[in-house]
Design a protein around this motif. Structure first.
Motif, PDB file in Angstrom:
ATOM      1  N   ALA A  43       0.835  -1.200   0.000  1.00 13.76           N
ATOM      2  CA  ALA A  43       0.000   0.000   0.000  1.00 13.76           C
ATOM      3  C   ALA A  43       0.871   1.252   0.000  1.00 13.76           C
ATOM      4  N   LEU A  44       0.394   2.282  -0.686  1.00 17.33           N
ATOM      5  CA  LEU A  44       1.086   3.572  -0.759  1.00 17.33           C
ATOM      6  C   LEU A  44       0.077   4.707  -0.819  1.00 17.33           C
ATOM      7  N   TRP A  45       0.524   5.880  -0.428  1.00 19.04           N
ATOM      8  CA  TRP A  45      -0.219   7.103  -0.696  1.00 19.04           C
ATOM      9  C   TRP A  45       0.149   7.573  -2.099  1.00 19.04           C
ATOM     10  N   PHE A  46      -0.739   8.340  -2.711  1.00 21.03           N
ATOM     11  CA  PHE A  46      -0.542   8.761  -4.099  1.00 21.03           C
ATOM     12  C   PHE A  46      -1.298  10.048  -4.367  1.00 21.03           C
ATOM     13  N   VAL A  47      -0.975  10.667  -5.480  1.00 22.08           N
ATOM     14  CA  VAL A  47      -1.800  11.742  -6.037  1.00 22.08           C
ATOM     15  C   VAL A  47      -1.983  11.491  -7.530  1.00 22.08           C
ATOM     16  N   TYR A  56       4.802   8.092  -3.843  1.00 19.10           N
ATOM     17  CA  TYR A  56       5.923   8.539  -3.015  1.00 19.10           C
ATOM     18  C   TYR A  56       6.382   7.318  -2.221  1.00 19.10           C
ATOM     19  N   SER A  57       7.481   6.714  -2.641  1.00 20.50           N
ATOM     20  CA  SER A  57       7.916   5.415  -2.125  1.00 20.50           C
ATOM     21  C   SER A  57       9.238   5.505  -1.372  1.00 20.50           C
ATOM     22  N   GLY A  99      13.198  12.746 -10.413  1.00 18.92           N
ATOM     23  CA  GLY A  99      13.935  13.498  -9.401  1.00 18.92           C
ATOM     24  C   GLY A  99      15.005  12.658  -8.720  1.00 18.92           C
ATOM     25  N   GLU A 100      15.602  13.262  -7.708  1.00 17.63           N
ATOM     26  CA  GLU A 100      16.672  12.584  -6.976  1.00 17.63           C
ATOM     27  C   GLU A 100      16.093  11.469  -6.095  1.00 17.63           C
ATOM     28  N   ALA A 101      16.921  10.492  -5.789  1.00 12.56           N
ATOM     29  CA  ALA A 101      16.485   9.368  -4.951  1.00 12.56           C
ATOM     30  C   ALA A 101      17.584   9.028  -3.947  1.00 12.56           C
ATOM     31  N   PRO A 102      17.272   9.181  -2.663  1.00 10.87           N
ATOM     32  CA  PRO A 102      16.039   9.728  -2.104  1.00 10.87           C
ATOM     33  C   PRO A 102      15.936  11.229  -2.336  1.00 10.87           C
ATOM     34  N   HIS A 103      14.701  11.701  -2.263  1.00  6.62           N
ATOM     35  CA  HIS A 103      14.427  13.115  -2.544  1.00  6.62           C
ATOM     36  C   HIS A 103      14.613  13.944  -1.272  1.00  6.62           C
ATOM     37  N   TYR A 122      -2.228  15.088   2.089  1.00  4.05           N
ATOM     38  CA  TYR A 122      -1.859  14.251   3.232  1.00  4.05           C
ATOM     39  C   TYR A 122      -1.390  15.021   4.462  1.00  4.05           C
ATOM     40  N   PHE A 123      -0.875  16.217   4.281  1.00  4.03           N
ATOM     41  CA  PHE A 123      -0.311  16.952   5.412  1.00  4.03           C
ATOM     42  C   PHE A 123      -1.027  18.270   5.690  1.00  4.03           C
ATOM     43  N   GLY A 124      -1.949  18.661   4.812  1.00  3.30           N
ATOM     44  CA  GLY A 124      -2.625  19.936   4.993  1.00  3.30           C
ATOM     45  C   GLY A 124      -1.666  21.112   4.917  1.00  3.30           C
ATOM     46  N   MET A 125      -0.611  20.956   4.132  1.00  2.00           N
ATOM     47  CA  MET A 125       0.427  21.981   4.003  1.00  2.00           C
ATOM     48  C   MET A 125       0.528  22.418   2.547  1.00  2.00           C
ATOM     49  N   SER A 126       1.176  23.539   2.314  1.00  2.00           N
ATOM     50  CA  SER A 126       1.350  24.007   0.938  1.00  2.00           C
ATOM     51  C   SER A 126       2.688  23.565   0.348  1.00  2.00           C
ATOM     52  N   THR A 127       3.616  23.143   1.205  1.00  2.00           N
ATOM     53  CA  THR A 127       4.908  22.654   0.711  1.00  2.00           C
ATOM     54  C   THR A 127       5.171  21.266   1.266  1.00  2.00           C
ATOM     55  N   MET A 128       5.915  20.524   0.521  1.00  2.00           N
ATOM     56  CA  MET A 128       6.188  19.117   0.828  1.00  2.00           C
ATOM     57  C   MET A 128       7.321  18.986   1.841  1.00  2.00           C
ATOM     58  N   PRO A 129       7.090  18.258   2.939  1.00  2.00           N
ATOM     59  CA  PRO A 129       8.208  17.946   3.830  1.00  2.00           C
ATOM     60  C   PRO A 129       9.020  16.794   3.226  1.00  2.00           C
ATOM     61  N   HIS A 130      10.316  16.800   3.404  1.00  2.00           N
ATOM     62  CA  HIS A 130      11.171  15.736   2.853  1.00  2.00           C
ATOM     63  C   HIS A 130      11.920  15.060   3.996  1.00  2.00           C
ATOM     64  N   ASP A 131      11.976  13.748   3.944  1.00  2.00           N
ATOM     65  CA  ASP A 131      12.646  13.009   5.018  1.00  2.00           C
ATOM     66  C   ASP A 131      13.932  12.332   4.562  1.00  2.00           C
ATOM     67  N   GLY A 132      14.291  12.480   3.290  1.00  2.00           N
ATOM     68  CA  GLY A 132      15.515  11.865   2.791  1.00  2.00           C
ATOM     69  C   GLY A 132      15.444  10.350   2.675  1.00  2.00           C
ATOM     70  N   ARG A 133      14.207   9.799   2.742  1.00  2.00           N
ATOM     71  CA  ARG A 133      14.043   8.342   2.614  1.00  2.00           C
ATOM     72  C   ARG A 133      13.143   7.966   1.438  1.00  2.00           C
ATOM     73  N   HIS A 134      12.354   8.927   0.964  1.00  2.00           N
ATOM     74  CA  HIS A 134      11.381   8.671  -0.089  1.00  2.00           C
ATOM     75  C   HIS A 134      11.822   9.318  -1.398  1.00  2.00           C
TER      76      HIS A 134
END
Length: 154
Positions: A43-47, A56-57, A99-103, A122-134
């Motif tokens: 399972a994954l989240w998607f747009v 986003y994997s 894009g880069e991997a991880p992003h 998914y986050f109710g935000m206007s910009t994407m948070p990045h965790d360096g794993r996806h």
């Protein structure tokens, strides 16, 4: 067989219904193929941007490794509890790595729209948070099958 095909056409979603459905749903199931031919589903989240499904994997996942070797992918998004409520879509094709991997947030104009959609959904935000794993996968479907059992006459 002909009756089954006619019923299939009757319960297919229109493009507008499919766009609305994919925009509203939160979780999909992603099928990949291992080196030995065995399927793997997770399972994954998607747009959905109206043309492509953006996934986003985690880059250290079995899914990511399998897609690096064999980009064939099938994704199912479905909803409903009772039989007459079931609806969904299967999208199939080849995954593209974008894009880069991880992003880590390095600018990539191709990711501007999907990251904005994803952050809002998914986050109710206007910009994407990045965790360096996806990182991002794009599926521009080569085939789409959809169904909406709510269209079956009662």
């Amino acid at each position: 067989m002909a009756d089954t095909q006619r019923r299939g056409r009757r319960i297919m979603m229109t493009q507008g219904e499919l766009d609305d459905f994919l925009a509203a749903q939160r979780t999909c199931r992603v099928a990949t193929v291992g080196g030995d031919g065995a399927p793997h589903i997770g399972a994954l989240w998607f747009v959905w941007d109206g043309t492509a499904l953006w996934l986003y994997s985690i880059t250290r996942s079995k899914r990511w490794a399998q897609l690096r070797k064999d980009p064939r992918i099938a994704v199912v998004v479905d909803d409903g509890h009772a039989y007459g409520e079931l609806r969904g879509a299967e999208l199939a094709g080849r995954a593209e790595f974008i894009g880069e991997a991880p992003h880590t947030g390095e600018p990539c104009p191709e990711l501007d729209a999907p990251e904005r959609l994803f952050a809002e959904k998914y986050f109710g935000m206007s910009t994407m948070p990045h965790d360096g794993r996806h990182a991002w996968l794009r599926l521009t479907p080569e085939s789409v099958a959809s169904w909406d059992f709510r269209k079956i006459p009662g």
